[in-house]
Scaffold this active site. Sequence first.
Site, PDB file in Angstrom:
ATOM      1  N   CYS A  78      42.265  -9.687 -14.763  1.00 36.89           N
ATOM      2  CA  CYS A  78      42.847 -10.690 -15.650  1.00 36.89           C
ATOM      3  C   CYS A  78      42.071 -10.698 -16.962  1.00 36.89           C
ATOM      4  CB  CYS A  78      42.777 -12.041 -14.947  1.00 36.89           C
ATOM      5  SG  CYS A  78      42.361 -13.434 -15.977  1.00 36.89           S
ATOM      6  N   GLU A  79      42.793 -10.536 -18.057  1.00 39.14           N
ATOM      7  CA  GLU A  79      42.091 -10.397 -19.331  1.00 39.14           C
ATOM      8  C   GLU A  79      41.581 -11.731 -19.865  1.00 39.14           C
ATOM      9  OE1 GLU A  79      44.949  -8.490 -21.845  1.00 39.14           O
ATOM     10  OE2 GLU A  79      45.767 -10.377 -22.589  1.00 39.14           O
ATOM     11  N   HIS A  80      42.000 -12.822 -19.249  1.00 45.67           N
ATOM     12  CA  HIS A  80      41.523 -14.123 -19.726  1.00 45.67           C
ATOM     13  C   HIS A  80      40.158 -14.477 -19.153  1.00 45.67           C
ATOM     14  CE1 HIS A  80      46.071 -14.914 -20.068  1.00 45.67           C
ATOM     15  NE2 HIS A  80      45.597 -14.500 -21.224  1.00 45.67           N
ATOM     16  N   HIS A  81      39.878 -13.999 -17.938  1.00 44.23           N
ATOM     17  CA  HIS A  81      38.618 -14.361 -17.288  1.00 44.23           C
ATOM     18  C   HIS A  81      37.796 -13.164 -16.833  1.00 44.23           C
ATOM     19  CE1 HIS A  81      41.379 -17.825 -16.653  1.00 44.23           C
ATOM     20  NE2 HIS A  81      40.296 -18.519 -16.932  1.00 44.23           N
ATOM     21  N   GLN A 119      49.631 -10.370 -15.728  1.00 48.92           N
ATOM     22  CA  GLN A 119      50.628  -9.874 -14.772  1.00 48.92           C
ATOM     23  C   GLN A 119      51.997  -9.672 -15.424  1.00 48.92           C
ATOM     24  OE1 GLN A 119      50.643 -11.913 -10.983  1.00 48.92           O
ATOM     25  NE2 GLN A 119      52.760 -11.345 -10.592  1.00 48.92           N
ATOM     26  N   HIS A 147      45.541 -14.316  -7.906  1.00 44.86           N
ATOM     27  CA  HIS A 147      44.626 -14.299  -9.048  1.00 44.86           C
ATOM     28  C   HIS A 147      43.339 -15.017  -8.669  1.00 44.86           C
ATOM     29  CE1 HIS A 147      47.440 -12.919 -12.311  1.00 44.86           C
ATOM     30  NE2 HIS A 147      48.248 -13.082 -11.281  1.00 44.86           N
ATOM     31  N   CYS A 149      41.055 -15.868 -10.513  1.00 44.50           N
ATOM     32  CA  CYS A 149      40.713 -16.904 -11.499  1.00 44.50           C
ATOM     33  C   CYS A 149      41.409 -18.224 -11.140  1.00 44.50           C
ATOM     34  CB  CYS A 149      41.058 -16.470 -12.924  1.00 44.50           C
ATOM     35  SG  CYS A 149      42.798 -16.224 -13.254  1.00 44.50           S
TER      36      CYS A 149
HETATM   37 ZN   LIG Z   1      42.588 -15.472 -15.386  1.00 46.77          ZN
END
Ligand SMILES: [Zn+2]
Length: 191
Positions: A78-81, A119, A147, A149
Amino acid sequence: MTEEQMKEIEQAVITILKAVGEDPNREGLKQTPARVAAMYEELFSGLTEDPAKHLDVYFTEQYDEMVILRDIPFYSMCEHHLLPFMGKAHVAYLPGGKVVGLSKLARVVEAYARRPQVQERLTGQIADLIMGHIGARGAAVIVEANHTCMTIRGIKKPGSVMVTSAMRGLFRSNLATRTEAINLLTGGRTL
Ligand SMILES: [Zn+2]
């Protein structure tokens, strides 16, 4: 990845360890920066790979029924976390004269998964490549994933599964074709 890139990751990991109040020189952490660099090289190997190359080998075949590959396992970040999300991708396409080996579809999923991702984009990229690169008349992709995260931090909802779909060509324009694809892709389970 180049040696220089690997060194940069190692330096960054040392910085993070210090910032959280750890001693990067204590025994258990000594090899951690190098291990994380090697791990990122593997997890982000898709960044230096052109997924289209996997579809360059195809067969010319007058088969115009749906081709389906279900339950392709994948692991992504996941590119956010920068935490892993993983699950299964289900891929269907309607050939437009060109048919590819099933293992190639799995390689495409892997190439797009091994990079910082979300995703929704992963799902669309797989469908768009199949449409564009082998001239399919339709492509349908469903991705189901957990996920981390969401399960180990934040709202902590273990067991929740995110489902995304991308329908292109005839799968988008023809309701009967789309319904058939969804049934086959999900093995009749209700999502
Ligand atoms: Zn994430």
